[in-house]
Design a protein around this motif. Sequence first.
Motif, mmCIF file in Angstrom:
data_model
loop_
_atom_site.group_PDB
_atom_site.id
_atom_site.type_symbol
_atom_site.label_atom_id
_atom_site.label_comp_id
_atom_site.label_asym_id
_atom_site.label_seq_id
_atom_site.Cartn_x
_atom_site.Cartn_y
_atom_site.Cartn_z
ATOM 1 N N GLN A 211 0.828 -1.205 0.000
ATOM 2 C CA GLN A 211 0.000 0.000 0.000
ATOM 3 C C GLN A 211 0.865 1.259 0.000
ATOM 4 N N TYR A 212 1.884 1.265 0.842
ATOM 5 C CA TYR A 212 2.750 2.446 0.916
ATOM 6 C C TYR A 212 3.495 2.662 -0.401
ATOM 7 N N ASN A 213 3.899 1.580 -1.017
ATOM 8 C CA ASN A 213 4.569 1.729 -2.313
ATOM 9 C C ASN A 213 3.620 2.302 -3.355
ATOM 10 N N TYR A 219 2.005 9.703 -5.067
ATOM 11 C CA TYR A 219 2.543 10.999 -4.644
ATOM 12 C C TYR A 219 3.645 11.480 -5.586
ATOM 13 N N LYS A 220 4.465 10.559 -6.038
ATOM 14 C CA LYS A 220 5.509 10.952 -6.985
ATOM 15 C C LYS A 220 4.905 11.462 -8.286
ATOM 16 N N ASN A 224 5.291 15.176 -9.754
ATOM 17 C CA ASN A 224 5.772 15.409 -11.115
ATOM 18 C C ASN A 224 4.822 16.307 -11.890
ATOM 19 N N ARG A 225 3.511 16.079 -11.704
ATOM 20 C CA ARG A 225 2.540 16.950 -12.385
ATOM 21 C C ARG A 225 2.600 18.371 -11.850
ATOM 22 N N ALA A 226 2.914 18.515 -10.547
ATOM 23 C CA ALA A 226 3.001 19.853 -9.950
ATOM 24 C C ALA A 226 4.319 20.545 -10.266
ATOM 25 N N GLY A 227 5.224 19.854 -10.936
ATOM 26 C CA GLY A 227 6.502 20.459 -11.286
ATOM 27 C C GLY A 227 7.529 20.421 -10.176
ATOM 28 N N TYR A 228 7.345 19.521 -9.241
ATOM 29 C CA TYR A 228 8.305 19.416 -8.137
ATOM 30 C C TYR A 228 9.608 18.821 -8.647
ATOM 31 N N THR A 229 10.688 19.417 -8.187
ATOM 32 C CA THR A 229 12.017 18.911 -8.514
ATOM 33 C C THR A 229 12.787 18.677 -7.226
ATOM 34 N N SER A 230 13.926 18.040 -7.369
ATOM 35 C CA SER A 230 14.746 17.745 -6.191
ATOM 36 C C SER A 230 15.391 18.997 -5.604
#
Length: 302
Positions: A211-213, A219-220, A224-230
């Motif tokens: 489930q967590y995976n 969430y990843k 990615n859709r929100a444009g989050y980067t490292s």
Amino acid sequence: MESMETLMASLDSHSSTSSAASDAARLAEVQSWLSSLFDQVNRQVPDLTLTPASIKHLHSLASLSQSRSRASAIVAPDLRQKAAEYRAEAARIREILSSAGLGREHLSPSAVSSAQAVADVANLLGIRDTETSSFVVANADLVLRKTEVAEKRINVQRESKMLLEYTRKAITKLAELKKLLSKFENEAALHEEQMYRWQKNLAMLDEKERQYNSQLGNYKALLNRAGYTSDINHGVLMQMAEDKKDYEKKTKPILDTLRSYQDLPPDKTLAALAIEDKKRQYAAAEKYLEDVLGLCLNAPPL
């Protein structure tokens, strides 16, 4: 092409002919060798099933036997000659001893036994004469061998002691392991229930992990859709919050000034009229304040 085939066929026939001739020659040599061997003991050659492999093996044995027979024939005359010389030397020495009254028949039984003992010792030591120097050298060799044997014996005893100590330690360790095994066997029943609970917990944890995976994958994808980067981390966010506070402090007076202008109409003329109206209201309020203050000052005391 035909000439080449003819040549190859002739070569094959020649090789087969030479091979057959060689096998026949080997067979003849083997039969001759077997006949000579059995003739020496007055027996007939038994019937043998000869195959190419057995013929080859018997031929090699025959060649080896014949070579050794030739070597023996070469060495035998020399050995016979030496034996004759030794017998002649023995007869000469026996004659000399007899003439000196030291023949075997003239010696006492004790002397004969002593001489025989000396001869036996010489044969045992591997010496050819009964000289004292030969016995000394042989005795020295025996002492050296005895020393070597003693050293080897000491080494063997040392190794035996080490092995005995290792064996004792191994026996002690084996006894300890047996005790531990018995203890574990007795405790196995007590831990079975706990192991069963652990298995159930592991199954539940496996389900939670899946489930967590799955949630982590979702969430990843969302990030990615929100444009989050490292590059966006906690430190960067804290710095952005500090910068926001600074911007708010700097823009607050400007926003307050702008809010005071929100009551003004968007047209410049209307804004001028509104300003004039505000000025009249301000003047009227100021006059009203002066009148009130004047009345308060001119009023008679109570």
